[in-house]
Scaffold this motif. Structure first.
Motif, mmCIF file in Angstrom:
data_model
loop_
_atom_site.group_PDB
_atom_site.id
_atom_site.type_symbol
_atom_site.label_atom_id
_atom_site.label_comp_id
_atom_site.label_asym_id
_atom_site.label_seq_id
_atom_site.Cartn_x
_atom_site.Cartn_y
_atom_site.Cartn_z
ATOM 1 N N GLY A 505 0.794 -1.226 0.000
ATOM 2 C CA GLY A 505 0.000 0.000 0.000
ATOM 3 C C GLY A 505 0.825 1.274 0.000
ATOM 4 N N ILE A 506 2.087 1.167 -0.341
ATOM 5 C CA ILE A 506 2.977 2.341 -0.360
ATOM 6 C C ILE A 506 3.123 2.814 -1.804
ATOM 7 N N LEU A 507 2.853 4.086 -2.030
ATOM 8 C CA LEU A 507 2.998 4.666 -3.360
ATOM 9 C C LEU A 507 4.463 4.997 -3.602
ATOM 10 N N VAL A 508 4.999 4.613 -4.770
ATOM 11 C CA VAL A 508 6.394 4.900 -5.126
ATOM 12 C C VAL A 508 6.416 5.898 -6.278
ATOM 13 N N LEU A 509 7.108 7.006 -6.071
ATOM 14 C CA LEU A 509 7.285 8.025 -7.095
ATOM 15 C C LEU A 509 8.765 8.130 -7.426
ATOM 16 N N ALA A 510 9.079 8.439 -8.661
ATOM 17 C CA ALA A 510 10.478 8.564 -9.097
ATOM 18 C C ALA A 510 10.700 9.932 -9.700
ATOM 19 N N SER A 511 11.902 10.468 -9.510
ATOM 20 C CA SER A 511 12.245 11.761 -10.110
ATOM 21 C C SER A 511 13.639 11.700 -10.712
ATOM 22 N N GLY A 512 13.831 12.453 -11.793
ATOM 23 C CA GLY A 512 15.165 12.628 -12.374
ATOM 24 C C GLY A 512 15.727 11.441 -13.113
#
Length: 574
Positions: A505-512
């Motif tokens: 249930g953990i949202l993973v976001l990525a940047s760069g």
């Protein structure tokens, strides 16, 4: 079809001698002729000794020095390289002679020559630069030990015992000497080696090797010392070229030894040419042409009964130190040896084998650069380990296995060092325009990790373990702008970690994410996973805003106002 033929023709033309080579030979011929004479004097006892050590006889060593030396000088990629029989090659040839006989060695040499020409056509010479220095130093140390041990039977004046392992042969030779000592042979070997080693320090430019051999031969003849066994009869000239040794049915059996010989010839020749470059100013060899020249030399030498040849570091160094500036010096060296073969064979045949053993013992000692070994041992523990392993493998196994072991260990240690540079650190969220209370609320539910360095097979699994241990948060932000490289393993591990977090249930976001890494992420499906529902962002502040919106949407947060638009300084926080 036509363009392919044209490219092949252009590539072949690039491997051929040029007008510049001829112009170089005309620049200062007197100095080149003198250098060639000096190298020939140094090369004569070495060619004889290595021919005897290989098991094919002194005449095979001379034939190799003449034929291979001339062709490699003419077609090779170095203006200063001197080629011929070498101690390293002898180490490989001894077990081949024992298993397949002299005709097997000639066939192996021919096959290796064809392989070298193929390597040149494939432009494989440039890969020599990737051999680490500790591997080269360990290889050289091991060769020096093997060459020295190979001379023990002749230096002790006993028949060479049976066996293809140099340590076993040496031990058996010592046992035979204890039962039937031959102090005459020992005296000749020690005297010649001592004259060479002391003389090299006293007058480095004087060819003490040939002087010591002449003196030993004269003493043996005048004193009638029967215990000093001579080389024996030599033919007065080179044999007519022939392929009579070639057995097409044995080619498949001899393939593995031929690969070993070709690999050693390429390695030693390119190493020797690099050494010559380092001793001069303005000289640079062409590695592909060098492989081509060595290939032609090894194709031709067996036709005249010669053993496989390589560039010879010791003779090349003498060539450079005596002022050679072009290929004329190496060609002169081959021509003088040819004259000796035709005119002085009866005299050469009287040289005591123990004297030649002394020459090679001194050569082995001079191959060991104590300063270089000490520097490698002090550099790092990894360098010292690679050097020792390569040297021991050279002594206990064979040269090709030794180089392979050295390269594998060096590669493994290098990967270990690179993997240690990979970092996976939790970093605080940028406060941005939030108040301290608002920032604390975000930090309670959002965690950001920055990945630094390579994300590849040697370091990826540690990253997986650390990332999946995340607890008590709702959003994970992966800052990936500092990932230097990524392979399929790293991309798969990243995908696996994201899926495991999502199942919790953990949202993973990525940047760069960098442009160069998108392809590998896309190939394993990780890019789609991160890109769905807008989970990939160009900058970290954008990812933080998306994480805040997610928390508000899910009802976790209600008190955090929207951020104000950010300036271009956001890019610095990617």
């Amino acid at each position: 079809m036509t363009s392919g033929i044209s490219r092949a023709g252009a590539r072949l033309n690039a491997l051929m001698p040029t007008r510049a080579d001829l112009a170089d030979m005309r620049r200062d011929p007197r100095k080149d002729l003198l250098a060639g004479l000096t190298v020939a004097i140094v090369a004569l006892p070495l060619a004889l000794g290595f021919g005897v050590s290989s098991g094919l006889g002194a005449e095979a060593g001379l034939a190799t020095a003449v034929v291979a030396g001339a062709l490699a000088a003419l077609f090779g990629g170095s203006n200063l390289q001197v080629s011929g029989p070498t101690g390293a090659m002898t180490v490989v040839l001894v077990p081949i002679v024992g298993e397949y006989g002299p005709t097997g060695v000639l066939t192996v040499g021919l096959m290796a020559g064809v392989m070298l020409v193929a390597l040149a056509a494939l432009r494989a010479g440039k890969y020599m630069q990737y051999v680490p220095a500790p591997v080269v130093e360990g290889f050289t140390l091991g060769i020096a030990c093997v060459i020295g041990l190979q001379q023990v039977p002749n230096a002790l004046g006993v028949p060479k015992p049976e066996g293809d392992r140099v340590l076993v042969v040496t031990w058996r030779a010592v046992e035979e000497f204890v039962r039937h000592p031959n102090w005459t042979a020992v005296g000749f070997a020690i005297a010649v080696a001592a004259v060479m080693l002391v003389g090299a320090r006293w007058r480095p430019t004087v060819p003490f090797s040939i002087l010591a051999v002449i003196a030993a031969t004269a003493v043996a003849q005048v004193a009638g010392l029967d215990a000093a066994q001579p080389i024996g009869d030599l033919p007065s000239g080179l044999p007519a070229p022939s392929l009579g040794f070639l057995d097409l049915g044995s080619l498949s059996t001899l393939l593995a030894p031929a690969v070993a010989v070709a690999a050693l010839a390429a390695l030693e020749s390119l190493l020797s040419a690099s050494v010559a470059d380092g001793m001069t100013v303005g000289q640079r060899h062409d590695p592909d042409r060098e492989l081509f020249g060595q290939g032609l030399a090894n194709i031709a030498a067996p036709l005249f009964g010669g053993v496989p040849a390589t560039g010879a570091i010791a003779r090349t160094a003498v060539n450079v130190r005596t002022g050679a500036g072009s290929r004329l010096a190496a060609l002169t060296h081959a021509a003088i040896l040819a004259v000796i073969v035709f005119a002085a064979a009866p005299l050469v045949s009287r040289i005591p084998l123990a004297a030649l053993a002394g020459v090679l013992l001194a050569t082995a000692v001079r191959m060991v650069e104590v300063g270089s070994l000490r520097a490698m041992a002090k550099a790092t523990r990894s360098d010292a380990l690679i050097l020792v392993l390569t040297a021991v493998a050279t002594l206990a196994l064979d040269l090709v296995y030794a180089v392979i072991i050295g390269l594998v260990v060096a590669g493994a240690l290098a990967l270990r060092a690179v993997a240690k540079q990979a970092r996976f650190d939790q970093v605080p969220l940028d406060r941005g325009d939030h108040s301290a209370e608002e920032h604390a609320l975000l930090a309670e539910h959002i965690v950001a990790y920055r990945i630094d360095g390579p994300l590849f097979f040697a370091a990826a699994h540690r990253f997986l373990l650390e990332l999946t241990e995340v607890a008590d948060v709702r959003v994970v932000i992966l800052r990936m702008s500092r990932v230097s490289t990524m392979d399929a393993t790293g991309a798969l591990v990243l995908k696996d970690a994201v899926e495991k977090l999502q199942r919790r249930g953990i949202l993973v976001l990525a940047s760069g994410i960098r442009t160069g890494q998108r392809q590998v992420l896309d190939s394993v499906g990780a890019l789609d996973l991160l890109g769905q529902d807008g989970r990939e962002y160009a900058t970290t502040p954008e990812a933080i805003r998306a994480a805040r919106d997610h928390l508000e949407t899910t009802g976790v947060l209600t008190a955090v106002p929207a951020q104000k638009p950010r300036t271009s300084s956001e890019e610095a926080t990617r």
